[in-house]
Design a protein around this motif. Structure first.
Motif, short mmCIF file in Angstrom:
data_model
loop_
_atom_site.label_atom_id
_atom_site.label_comp_id
_atom_site.label_asym_id
_atom_site.label_seq_id
_atom_site.Cartn_x
_atom_site.Cartn_y
_atom_site.Cartn_z
N MET A 132 -5.38 8.85 -3.79
CA MET A 132 -6.00 7.58 -3.45
C MET A 132 -6.31 6.75 -4.69
SD MET A 132 -5.86 7.26 -0.28
CE MET A 132 -6.52 5.62 -0.51
N PHE A 133 -6.67 7.43 -5.78
CA PHE A 133 -6.88 6.70 -7.04
C PHE A 133 -5.58 6.03 -7.48
CE2 PHE A 133 -6.45 6.74 -11.71
CZ PHE A 133 -7.42 5.81 -12.02
N VAL A 134 -4.48 6.76 -7.40
CA VAL A 134 -3.17 6.21 -7.79
C VAL A 134 -2.80 5.04 -6.88
CG1 VAL A 134 -0.71 6.72 -8.00
CG2 VAL A 134 -2.40 8.41 -8.74
N ILE A 135 -3.00 5.20 -5.57
CA ILE A 135 -2.68 4.14 -4.62
C ILE A 135 -3.48 2.88 -4.91
CG2 ILE A 135 -2.95 3.45 -2.20
CD1 ILE A 135 -2.08 6.31 -1.45
N ILE A 136 -4.78 3.03 -5.16
CA ILE A 136 -5.63 1.87 -5.41
C ILE A 136 -5.22 1.16 -6.69
CG2 ILE A 136 -7.99 1.21 -6.07
CD1 ILE A 136 -8.96 3.32 -4.01
N ALA A 137 -4.98 1.93 -7.75
CA ALA A 137 -4.58 1.33 -9.03
C ALA A 137 -3.24 0.62 -8.90
CB ALA A 137 -4.53 2.41 -10.12
N ASP A 138 -2.28 1.26 -8.24
CA ASP A 138 -0.95 0.66 -8.12
C ASP A 138 -0.94 -0.52 -7.18
OD1 ASP A 138 0.11 2.39 -9.94
OD2 ASP A 138 1.02 3.74 -8.47
N HIS A 139 -1.82 -0.54 -6.18
CA HIS A 139 -1.87 -1.69 -5.28
C HIS A 139 -2.57 -2.88 -5.93
CE1 HIS A 139 -1.07 0.67 -1.29
NE2 HIS A 139 -0.04 0.62 -2.10
N ILE A 140 -3.52 -2.63 -6.82
CA ILE A 140 -4.04 -3.73 -7.63
C ILE A 140 -2.97 -4.19 -8.60
CG2 ILE A 140 -5.73 -4.41 -9.38
CD1 ILE A 140 -7.68 -2.45 -8.16
N SER A 141 -2.30 -3.18 -9.19
CA SER A 141 -1.24 -3.42 -10.17
C SER A 141 -1.82 -4.13 -11.38
CB SER A 141 -0.09 -4.19 -9.52
OG SER A 141 1.04 -4.19 -10.35
N TYR A 142 -1.26 -5.27 -11.77
CA TYR A 142 -1.68 -5.97 -12.99
C TYR A 142 -1.62 -5.03 -14.19
CZ TYR A 142 -3.20 -9.95 -10.18
OH TYR A 142 -3.23 -11.02 -9.34
N THR A 173 -4.98 -12.95 -0.87
CA THR A 173 -4.87 -11.57 -0.39
C THR A 173 -3.66 -10.85 -0.99
OG1 THR A 173 -3.62 -12.38 1.52
CG2 THR A 173 -6.01 -12.08 1.79
N ARG A 174 -3.08 -11.42 -2.01
CA ARG A 174 -1.91 -10.83 -2.65
C ARG A 174 -1.80 -11.38 -4.06
NH1 ARG A 174 -0.68 -15.23 0.14
NH2 ARG A 174 0.87 -16.67 -0.71
N ILE A 187 -9.58 -4.25 -3.04
CA ILE A 187 -8.75 -4.66 -4.17
C ILE A 187 -8.41 -6.14 -4.11
CG2 ILE A 187 -7.77 -2.35 -4.35
CD1 ILE A 187 -5.20 -3.38 -3.16
N SER A 188 -8.58 -6.78 -2.94
CA SER A 188 -8.34 -8.22 -2.86
C SER A 188 -9.29 -9.00 -3.75
CB SER A 188 -8.48 -8.71 -1.41
OG SER A 188 -7.45 -8.20 -0.60
N VAL A 189 -10.43 -8.40 -4.08
CA VAL A 189 -11.37 -9.06 -4.99
C VAL A 189 -10.68 -9.42 -6.30
CG1 VAL A 189 -13.47 -8.70 -6.35
CG2 VAL A 189 -13.37 -7.93 -3.96
N PHE A 190 -9.81 -8.52 -6.78
CA PHE A 190 -9.18 -8.73 -8.08
C PHE A 190 -8.09 -9.80 -8.02
CE2 PHE A 190 -11.08 -4.60 -8.05
CZ PHE A 190 -11.74 -4.55 -9.27
N PHE A 191 -7.55 -10.05 -6.82
CA PHE A 191 -6.57 -11.13 -6.69
C PHE A 191 -7.24 -12.50 -6.75
CE2 PHE A 191 -4.30 -7.92 -3.75
CZ PHE A 191 -3.83 -7.23 -4.85
N ASN A 192 -8.56 -12.53 -6.66
CA ASN A 192 -9.29 -13.79 -6.67
C ASN A 192 -10.03 -14.03 -7.98
OD1 ASN A 192 -9.25 -14.98 -3.69
ND2 ASN A 192 -9.35 -12.75 -3.53
#
Length: 392
Positions: free
Chosen positions: A49-59, A138-139, A349-354
């Protein structure tokens, strides 16, 4: 010199090559089975889940790439999530079938499948609502906008042909859970070989002719990805027999090839993906891209997952106490509530897209963003936020 003999209950085994020093292997570091739950799997699912969250934020770049692979490595957390889910189904419901019967277990599994289907729809619709009816992003900037919001789109979500907010993994999981009772029925009838033949046969057919074997569930070709879930289920169901079979082999015969394979795959991934070692060889690059393609779950991808998962599982087995003390407080609660975390992680993680220009910030800030999002999910788990509503 007399050889010292230590009682079995002592915490270490001492090897004395010389008189004036000793090398102690801390046997009390090893994992000790307590009850029926294998908390190593919780730890691994929490790490996934840590990997999924980091990779879905990406950047990226970010220093978390050393752990996550940045979403481009030879193996990803999605494989681990699906495989462990199947393993847990086989382990838990295999034991329940003996106590409660297949019918009672089937009802529980199908209820879980319905939950997954329902929350796939809820997550997708909620995410689309944010995208269409709020000013929030949202992306990431490079990701295309979702299609027009209409009844046809809603119908596609209901029939599992579309997913948003990373709900597609929930759709895949729901379908696999729905067929789990059929697999368990054949296992109870001692037809394990038949299940293996069908599972690998379907995967093989997809590899040879994906255009003819491609019922699509979200982003994941179900006939390819069922391989991980079904074989995980079989291993969980027959875990004692598997353990007994491998206990007859000398450990070095298993560990040496495993370590060599792990080192070779790690070197290949680093040199090819990150160092660009084969950039001038188009034929080799094409072949490697095909061999390790994620969505099609190609043979190289399956091999890489099996090797990396086994190495991590063995590492936890032999170094459990240090790993538990260092990270168990973080990964285990997440792993024990991984469905809850996956359902909510897209909104966190949408927070980081904003955050304005977050993608152009320093790698240290990207790294802190990945860690902060994961810690936010950990805090939601520890506070039991909406536990009565969202399945875990």
């Amino acid at each position: 010199m007399a050889r010292a003999i230590f009682p079995a209950h002592q915490s270490g085994v001492v090897v004395q090559p010389r008189r004036n020093w000793s090398l102690t292997w801390p046997a009390n570091w090893r994992y000790q089975i307590e009850g029926s739950r294998d908390v190593r799997l919780d730890f691994l699912r929490g790490f996934c889940m840590f990997v999924i969250i980091a990779d879905h934020i990406s950047y990226y770049p970010a220093f978390t790439m050393f752990l996550t692979g940045g979403g481009y490595f030879l193996v990803s957390a999605a494989e681990g999530f699906i495989f462990i889910s199947g393993f847990v189904v086989g382990m838990v419901y295999g034991a329940r079938i003996l106590k409660e019967g297949l019918s009672a277990s089937t009802n529980k599994i199908l209820h879980r499948a319905w939950q997954l289907y329902l929350w796939n729809f809820i997550v997708a619709m909620a995410y689309l609502g944010l995208a269409y009816f709020t000013p929030l992003h949202t992306r990431k900037e490079a990701v295309a906008a979702p299609p027009e919001f209409n009844l046809d789109l809603i119908f596609k979500i209901l029939t599992l042909r579309e997913g948003f907010g990373w709900s597609d993994l929930l759709a895949t999981y729901a379908v696999l859970m729905a067929v789990a009772p059929v697999i368990l029925y054949f296992l109870v009838q001692k037809r394990t070989k038949s299940v293996l033949l069908v599972s690998w046969g379907l995967w093989g057919c997809y590899q040879v002719s994906p255009q003819n074997f491609s019922p699509q569930i979200g982003s994941f070709p179900i006939l390819a990805w069922q391989l991980l879930f079904v074989n995980g289920l079989l291993l969980g169901y027959h875990r004692e027999q598997v353990k007994e079979f491998f206990s007859k082999w000398p450990r070095w015969m298993m560990y040496v090839p495993l370590v060599i394979s792990f080192a070779a795959l790690l070197a290949l991934g680093i040199s090819w993906i990150y160092a660009g070692a084969f950039g001038s060889n188009n034929d080799l690059t094409w072949y490697l891209n095909w061999l390790f393609d994620k969505m099609a779950l190609r043979p190289g991808r399956v091999l890489a997952f099996l090797v990396f998962f086994e190495v991590m599982y063995l590492a936890l087995t032999y170094f459990w106490e240090p790993m538990r003390l260092a990270l168990g407080w973080l990964f285990n609660p997440i792993g024990q509530n991984s469905l809850y975390v996956y359902i909510l992680h897209g909104f966190v993680i949408s927070v980081f897209f904003n955050i304005p220009d977050f993608g152009d910030m320093d790698p240290w800030l990207h790294t802190m963003g990945h860690i902060t999002a994961f810690l936010a999910m950990w805090m939601l788990v520890k506070s039991r936020f909406m536990f009565r509503i969202i399945p875990r």
